[in-house]
Design a protein around this motif. Sequence first.
Motif, PDB file in Angstrom:
ATOM      1  N   SER A 166      -6.886  -0.311   2.378  1.00 37.94           N
ATOM      2  CA  SER A 166      -6.529  -1.378   3.044  1.00 37.94           C
ATOM      3  C   SER A 166      -5.491  -2.381   2.431  1.00 37.94           C
ATOM      4  CB  SER A 166      -7.982  -2.204   3.135  1.00 37.94           C
ATOM      5  OG  SER A 166      -8.345  -2.861   2.012  1.00 37.94           O
ATOM      6  N   THR A 167      -5.361  -2.095   1.217  1.00 36.30           N
ATOM      7  CA  THR A 167      -4.304  -3.006   0.421  1.00 36.30           C
ATOM      8  C   THR A 167      -2.829  -2.338   0.554  1.00 36.30           C
ATOM      9  OG1 THR A 167      -4.360  -1.553  -1.553  1.00 36.30           O
ATOM     10  CG2 THR A 167      -5.928  -3.618  -1.312  1.00 36.30           C
ATOM     11  N   LEU A 168      -2.788  -1.131   1.310  1.00 34.14           N
ATOM     12  CA  LEU A 168      -1.509  -0.438   1.396  1.00 34.14           C
ATOM     13  C   LEU A 168      -0.732  -0.868   2.663  1.00 34.14           C
ATOM     14  CD1 LEU A 168      -2.474   3.349   0.379  1.00 34.14           C
ATOM     15  CD2 LEU A 168      -1.708   1.456  -0.971  1.00 34.14           C
ATOM     16  N   ALA A 169       0.699  -0.805   2.648  1.00 36.68           N
ATOM     17  CA  ALA A 169       1.413  -1.258   3.867  1.00 36.68           C
ATOM     18  C   ALA A 169       1.419  -0.390   5.014  1.00 36.68           C
ATOM     19  CB  ALA A 169       2.983  -1.364   3.565  1.00 36.68           C
ATOM     20  N   ALA A 170       1.038  -0.784   6.157  1.00 39.22           N
ATOM     21  CA  ALA A 170       1.066  -0.116   7.312  1.00 39.22           C
ATOM     22  C   ALA A 170       2.336   0.649   7.789  1.00 39.22           C
ATOM     23  CB  ALA A 170       0.522  -0.902   8.687  1.00 39.22           C
ATOM     24  N   GLU A 171       3.433   0.130   7.253  1.00 36.90           N
ATOM     25  CA  GLU A 171       4.706   0.858   7.487  1.00 36.90           C
ATOM     26  C   GLU A 171       5.621   0.653   6.198  1.00 36.90           C
ATOM     27  OE1 GLU A 171       6.653  -1.695  10.639  1.00 36.90           O
ATOM     28  OE2 GLU A 171       5.431  -0.933  12.166  1.00 36.90           O
ATOM     29  N   VAL A 172       6.345   1.733   6.286  1.00 38.98           N
ATOM     30  CA  VAL A 172       7.374   1.709   5.021  1.00 38.98           C
ATOM     31  C   VAL A 172       8.834   1.863   5.135  1.00 38.98           C
ATOM     32  CG1 VAL A 172       5.517   2.729   3.708  1.00 38.98           C
ATOM     33  CG2 VAL A 172       7.215   4.260   5.101  1.00 38.98           C
ATOM     34  N   THR A 173       9.631   1.759   4.526  1.00 37.91           N
ATOM     35  CA  THR A 173      11.054   1.709   4.771  1.00 37.91           C
ATOM     36  C   THR A 173      11.574   3.219   5.036  1.00 37.91           C
ATOM     37  OG1 THR A 173      11.982   1.648   2.494  1.00 37.91           O
ATOM     38  CG2 THR A 173      11.550  -0.234   3.632  1.00 37.91           C
ATOM     39  N   ASP A 176      11.918   4.522   1.311  1.00 38.19           N
ATOM     40  CA  ASP A 176      10.968   5.024   0.600  1.00 38.19           C
ATOM     41  C   ASP A 176      10.607   6.307   1.089  1.00 38.19           C
ATOM     42  OD1 ASP A 176      10.991   2.735  -0.942  1.00 38.19           O
ATOM     43  OD2 ASP A 176       9.472   1.681   0.086  1.00 38.19           O
ATOM     44  N   LEU A 207       4.869   4.943  -2.044  1.00 43.47           N
ATOM     45  CA  LEU A 207       3.962   4.666  -0.917  1.00 43.47           C
ATOM     46  C   LEU A 207       2.608   3.975  -1.202  1.00 43.47           C
ATOM     47  CD1 LEU A 207       4.512   7.716   1.479  1.00 43.47           C
ATOM     48  CD2 LEU A 207       5.871   5.402   1.161  1.00 43.47           C
ATOM     49  N   HIS A 208       2.009   4.487  -2.476  1.00 43.61           N
ATOM     50  CA  HIS A 208       0.775   4.106  -2.671  1.00 43.61           C
ATOM     51  C   HIS A 208       0.316   3.691  -4.235  1.00 43.61           C
ATOM     52  CE1 HIS A 208      -1.182   7.638  -4.677  1.00 43.61           C
ATOM     53  NE2 HIS A 208      -0.210   8.260  -4.257  1.00 43.61           N
ATOM     54  N   THR A 211       1.068  -0.037  -5.705  1.00 42.38           N
ATOM     55  CA  THR A 211      -0.010  -1.035  -5.064  1.00 42.38           C
ATOM     56  C   THR A 211      -1.094  -1.066  -5.618  1.00 42.38           C
ATOM     57  OG1 THR A 211       1.302  -1.123  -2.997  1.00 42.38           O
ATOM     58  CG2 THR A 211      -0.983  -2.175  -3.145  1.00 42.38           C
TER      59      THR A 211
END
Length: 279
Positions: A166-173, A176, A207-208, A211
């Motif tokens: 749940s702490t990870l971004a839903a979208e990435v650049t 990345d 990605l993970h 974080t």
Amino acid sequence: MTGWSVRVPASSANIGAGFDVLGLALTLHAEVGIGEPPAGGRTAEPTHPATIAFRQAGGDGDVWVRSPIPIGRGMGFSGAVRVGGAAAAAVQRLGAEALDDQVVLAEVCGVAAELEGHADNVAPSVYGGVVVCADDHVQPVPLGLDPAIVVWVPDGTTTSTDRSRSTLAAEVTRADAVFNLGRVATFVAACAAGDVDALRLATEDRLHQPTRLVEVPETAGALEAALDAGAWAAWLSGSGPTMAAMCDPADAARIAAALPDTGHTKHLAIDHRGVTHQP
């Protein structure tokens, strides 16, 4: 058939850049069986993940579980016992040779993945070795190396996979995404070629791990210590808090000795067999 079990390896998933894609099986095993529990085993309650998988796969009766895999430490306990439950149901229904059938193994993997939510957490426990997961497809990675895997488990710390995700971004650049794609491809190619010099770069991630490692600074320190001591690669195992390092077997004891004393180490290897029936 009475008085038998299936033996299932633990796993390390999300290897480096391979979030939800890469996993490997470890030589640390859970057992799920039918009949009287052996010493150290216990009958699994109805809510146990092994029992749920056993029922889901068509099993009848009770199962027992015996496992040294740490719970909530990123070493695939829930995935392994779910594979064990589904595999035990297959053996109960189809006989001792069931786990030699690739169709049956795919069914076991499907049941366990549906319950686990992530195929990379269960596919290594089913098939052994290093695997790539793409939706329902599991691709074994040919290995040109046979490393030691040193895992460092922090004392008194566990991780909730759901909370961690749940702490990870839903979208990435795009940058990345390209960064990670290149490293996943490099990891697979390096494993196949036995190119150990490429593995450190191949397990970098955007990605993970950045974080998640903020939440477990001791694990971040252990990861860096392993690399500084000469590990070929190191990564956050699963969602953590365990760190796994890949190295030359001759260097495993020295690398383990360099890790923080706020945790304990396990000297393991890659399990190449996956789930097996034990008479």
